[in-house]
Design an enzyme around this catalytic site. Structure first.
Site, short mmCIF file in Angstrom:
data_model
loop_
_atom_site.label_atom_id
_atom_site.label_comp_id
_atom_site.label_asym_id
_atom_site.label_seq_id
_atom_site.Cartn_x
_atom_site.Cartn_y
_atom_site.Cartn_z
N GLU A 155 -2.88 13.81 12.01
CA GLU A 155 -3.43 13.44 11.07
C GLU A 155 -4.91 13.85 11.75
O GLU A 155 -5.23 13.18 12.32
CB GLU A 155 -3.57 11.85 10.22
CG GLU A 155 -2.30 11.80 9.56
CD GLU A 155 -1.63 10.20 9.61
OE1 GLU A 155 -3.23 9.67 9.81
OE2 GLU A 155 -0.84 9.80 8.98
N TYR A 204 -15.51 5.75 4.30
CA TYR A 204 -13.36 5.55 4.21
C TYR A 204 -12.97 3.93 4.43
O TYR A 204 -14.37 3.15 4.90
CB TYR A 204 -13.35 6.10 5.43
CG TYR A 204 -11.66 6.20 5.05
CD1 TYR A 204 -11.31 6.92 4.54
CD2 TYR A 204 -10.97 5.93 6.61
CE1 TYR A 204 -9.64 6.78 4.09
CE2 TYR A 204 -9.29 5.61 6.35
CZ TYR A 204 -8.92 6.29 5.57
OH TYR A 204 -7.68 6.27 5.07
N HIS A 217 -5.85 11.49 14.55
CA HIS A 217 -4.51 10.95 15.28
C HIS A 217 -3.42 11.61 15.78
O HIS A 217 -3.12 12.46 14.21
CB HIS A 217 -4.16 10.01 14.21
CG HIS A 217 -5.78 9.16 14.49
ND1 HIS A 217 -5.86 8.69 12.73
CD2 HIS A 217 -6.96 8.53 15.02
CE1 HIS A 217 -7.09 8.03 12.87
NE2 HIS A 217 -7.92 7.58 14.31
N HIS A 275 -0.65 2.40 11.86
CA HIS A 275 0.95 2.88 11.61
C HIS A 275 0.82 3.88 12.96
O HIS A 275 -0.18 4.19 13.54
CB HIS A 275 -0.26 4.51 10.32
CG HIS A 275 1.42 4.50 10.07
ND1 HIS A 275 2.46 4.97 9.32
CD2 HIS A 275 0.72 6.62 9.26
CE1 HIS A 275 3.11 6.00 9.40
NE2 HIS A 275 2.15 7.20 9.18
N HIS A 280 -2.41 4.03 14.76
CA HIS A 280 -4.53 4.05 14.23
C HIS A 280 -4.34 3.52 13.43
O HIS A 280 -3.23 2.31 12.68
CB HIS A 280 -4.38 5.54 13.87
CG HIS A 280 -3.63 6.44 12.97
ND1 HIS A 280 -2.07 6.94 13.43
CD2 HIS A 280 -3.71 6.50 11.52
CE1 HIS A 280 -2.05 7.35 12.57
NE2 HIS A 280 -2.27 7.03 10.91
N HIS A 327 0.75 -1.41 -0.17
CA HIS A 327 0.04 -0.34 -0.54
C HIS A 327 0.18 1.31 -0.09
O HIS A 327 1.82 1.07 0.60
CB HIS A 327 -0.37 0.42 1.42
CG HIS A 327 -2.08 1.07 1.21
ND1 HIS A 327 -3.11 0.98 1.49
CD2 HIS A 327 -1.67 1.96 1.60
CE1 HIS A 327 -4.25 2.23 1.26
NE2 HIS A 327 -2.78 3.37 1.93
#
Length: 472
Positions: A360, A369, A384, A354, A390, A311
Site C-alpha cells: 500500500e 488522515y 507499507h 493490519h 501498520h 470497520h
C-alpha cells in the site's frame, strides 16, 4: 457500452478554446465508444479508413490492446489528423537532468525493505521545471518490457511544457494533482484537472501539461500491460462507488500551424527519447473510438461504509482497478478515503491494525488522515509493503478509545486521502530512500502504544500459565 449515456458528437471549433480551458465541453461515460469532431463533417461515415477522408485528413488508428483481444476488452480509436504522427525525425536518447525514471525494477536500480516508510511533502523546485522534468519514480515492481508491473511516481513543477509533448509508450498514467491545476492538451482534446480530480492518460497518447496556477505537485501511478477499469460491485448491486457517467473524455480540438523544431518526448522502457517535427501533434480534427484520455471528479464518488459494527475493508473505496489474470487480485487498485460518516456501534472506527499480502502506497491531497493524527501531511506519502504491519498511530488510538462507546455518529470532513495498492512487492528507488524528505522517525508514531491488557477477575483454564507459574 455504458448504458447511462449514449455517445454523442459534439463540435468544438479550432478557435473556441485556443487560449483558455474555461469553456471546455466533455463527453460522458466510462469506456464508451465516443465520436467527436471539431469541424462538422470531419468524421467519415460508414467506414473508418476511406480512400479520401473529409477535408483531406489522414486516418490513423491508435490501439491500446492487441487486435484480437475480446470485444469487451478491446480498446482502439481512429484519429483524423492534418498530418500523421509518423512524420518526424528519428528518435534520439535524451539525457535527463535527473535520470530518476524507472520502468524495469531490478536489484541494480532499486532495493526492498519491509520497514514502514513515510515522506514529507517535497519542495517545489526553484529552477524552471516542467511536468516531464519534475517527474521521478518512488517505487515499483515488474517490467514495462515484460508488460507486467507498475511504477509510482511523483512530480513537482513550476512551468508549462513549451513546444513539446510527452508520450508514454510504457503504460497508462493515472495522475493525481495535489497542488495546482493542470491544463492537459491531448490528441483527443483538452482536459482541465484540479486537485480533487484525477486524469488517466492511456499508453501511447501524446499530451502536454500547462500550469495555470504556477507551482504544481502531485502523484502518478503507471501500470504496464493492462488498463484501468471499474471494479465489479458484487453484492453492493448496480449502483455505488464511481458511476460510469461521471467519467468524462475531451471533445475534439486541433491546431494547424507551422511549429518548427517541435519536440516529441517519448518514454520507452523507462528511458527518454526525443524526435523533432514541424507541426503540433494536436492536429486531430475528429476522432471516434473507446480508447481516450479521461478525467474523474473524486467528489462524485459514492462511498459505502459500515452501518452497524466493525470497520470495512478498504476495498470498498476502490475507484479504479487494473486487474491481473487472477480473479480478485489487482495489479494496482486506486482507492480513496473521502469525507463520509462513521456510525459503527461498539467499534474501533479508524482503520484496524493490519498486515496485508498487498502493498500500500498512500498519499494525501488535503486535510488530515483519520489514522494518522500527526506527521502525514498533504503532498506527503507513505509505503507499507507486503505483510509489513501498520495502523493508527498512538495519538489516534488513545483518542479513539477515550471517546468510548458513546461517541455517536461522526462525520469525517475536509479530507481526501488515497491509496495505490498492488499485489506485487515494490522495489524502492535509491533517491527515495536517501531523500531529505524521508521521515526517519516514522516508526516512533507507534512506539508509544502501551499495553491495555488486564486480567483481574479472570480465571485461568487448566494448563494455562498464570502469573508466570504453571498450575499444580
Amino acid at each position: 457500452m455504458d448504458d447511462h449515456q449514449q455517445p454523442v458528437i459534439k463540435t468544438n471549433g479550432p478557435d473556441s478554446s485556443s487560449s483558455s480551458f474555461s469553456d471546455l465541453q466533455y463527453q460522458s461515460g466510462f469506456h464508451n465508444h465516443f465520436s467527436s469532431e471539431a469541424l462538422r463533417g470531419a468524421l467519415p461515415h460508414g467506414q473508418s479508413s476511406p480512400l479520401l477522408c473529409p477535408y483531406g485528413l489522414y486516418a490513423e488508428q491508435i490501439s491500446g490492446t492487441s487486435f484480437t483481444s475480446p470485444r469487451k476488452l478491446n480498446h482502439r480509436t481512429w484519429l483524423y489528423r492534418v498530418k500523421p504522427s509518423v512524420t518526424h525525425e528519428p528518435f534520439k536518447p535524451l539525457e535527463s537532468s535527473h535520470r530518476k525514471l524507472v520502468s524495469e525494477f531490478t536489484d541494480s536500480n532499486s532495493s526492498t525493505t519491509p520497514t514502514q516508510l513515510r515522506w514529507k511533502p517535497v519542495d517545489i523546485p526553484e529552477t524552471p521545471t516542467d511536468f516531464v522534468e519534475g517527474l521521478y519514480t518512488v517505487c515499483g515492481a515488474g517490467s514495462s518490457f515484460l508488460r507486467h508491473g507498475f511504477a509510482i511516481h511523483m512530480y513537482t513543477a513550476n512551468k508549462s511544457m513549451d513546444n513539446c509533448a510527452f508520450c508514454n509508450a510504457d503504460g497508462d498514467f493515472l495522475i493525481v494533482p495535489q497542488t495546482g491545476r493542470l491544463w492537459i492538451t491531448t490528441e483527443c482534446g483538452k482536459l482541465q484537472i484540479s486537485p480533487g480530480e484525477i486524469a488517466v492518460l492511456p499508453q501511447g497518447f501524446r499530451f502536454a501539461v500547462d500550469l495555470p496556477d504556477g507551482p504544481s505537485r502531485g502523484y502518478v501511478a503507471e501500470v504496464f500491460g493492462t488498463h484501468f477499469q471499474l471494479p465489479d460491485l458484487g453484492p453492493i448491486g448496480a449502483n455505488g462507488l464511481a458511476a460510469p457517467r461521471d467519467f468524462v473524455v475531451p471533445t475534439a480540438w486541433f491546431e494547424d500551424s507551422y511549429r518548427p523544431d517541435y519536440v516529441i518526448i517519448q518514454k520507452f522502457g523507462g528511458e527518454l527519447f526525443t524526435a523533432k517535427q514541424e507541426f503540433s501533434p494536436f492536429n486531430v480534427v475528429a476522432w471516434h473510438g473507446n480508447y481516450a484520455p479521461y478525467k474523474y471528479d473524486l467528489t462524485t464518488f459514492c462511498p459505502f461504509n459500515t452501518v452497524l459494527f466493525d470497520h470495512g475493508d478498504p476495498s470498498i473505496n476502490t475507484v479504479l482497478t487494473a486487474p491481473t489474470d487472477k480473479p480478485g487480485v489487482a495489479l494496482l487498485d486506486f482507492v480513496i478515503f473521502p469525507p463520509r460518516w462513521l456510525v459503527a456501534e461498539h467499534t474501533f472506527r479508524p482503520p484496524y491494525y493490519h498486515r496485508n499480502c498487498m502493498s500500500e502506497f498512500m498519499g494525501l491531497i488535503y486535510g488530515g488522515y483519520e489514522a494518522k493524527a500527526d506527521g502525514f501531511l498533504p503532498g506527503g506519502a507513505s509505503l507499507h509493503s507486503c505483510m509489513t504491519p501498520h495502523g493508527p498511530d498512538t495519538k489516534t488510538y488513545e483518542a479513539t478509545i477515550a471517546r468510548g462507546n458513546e461517541a455517536g455518529p461522526f462525520r469525517i470532513s475536509d479530507t481526501l486521502a488515497f491509496m495505490f495498492e498492488s499485489c506485487l512487492i515494490p522495489r524502492i528507488c535509491p533517491w527515495a530512500l536517501e531523500s531529505p524528505f524521508i521521515d526517519r522517525d516514522y516508526y516512533q508514531c507507534w512506539i508509544g502504544l502501551r499495553s491495555h491488557f488486564t486480567h483481574e477477575g479472570a480465571s485461568a483454564k487448566d494448563g494455562d500459565i498464570q502469573n508466570g507459574e504453571k498450575e499444580d
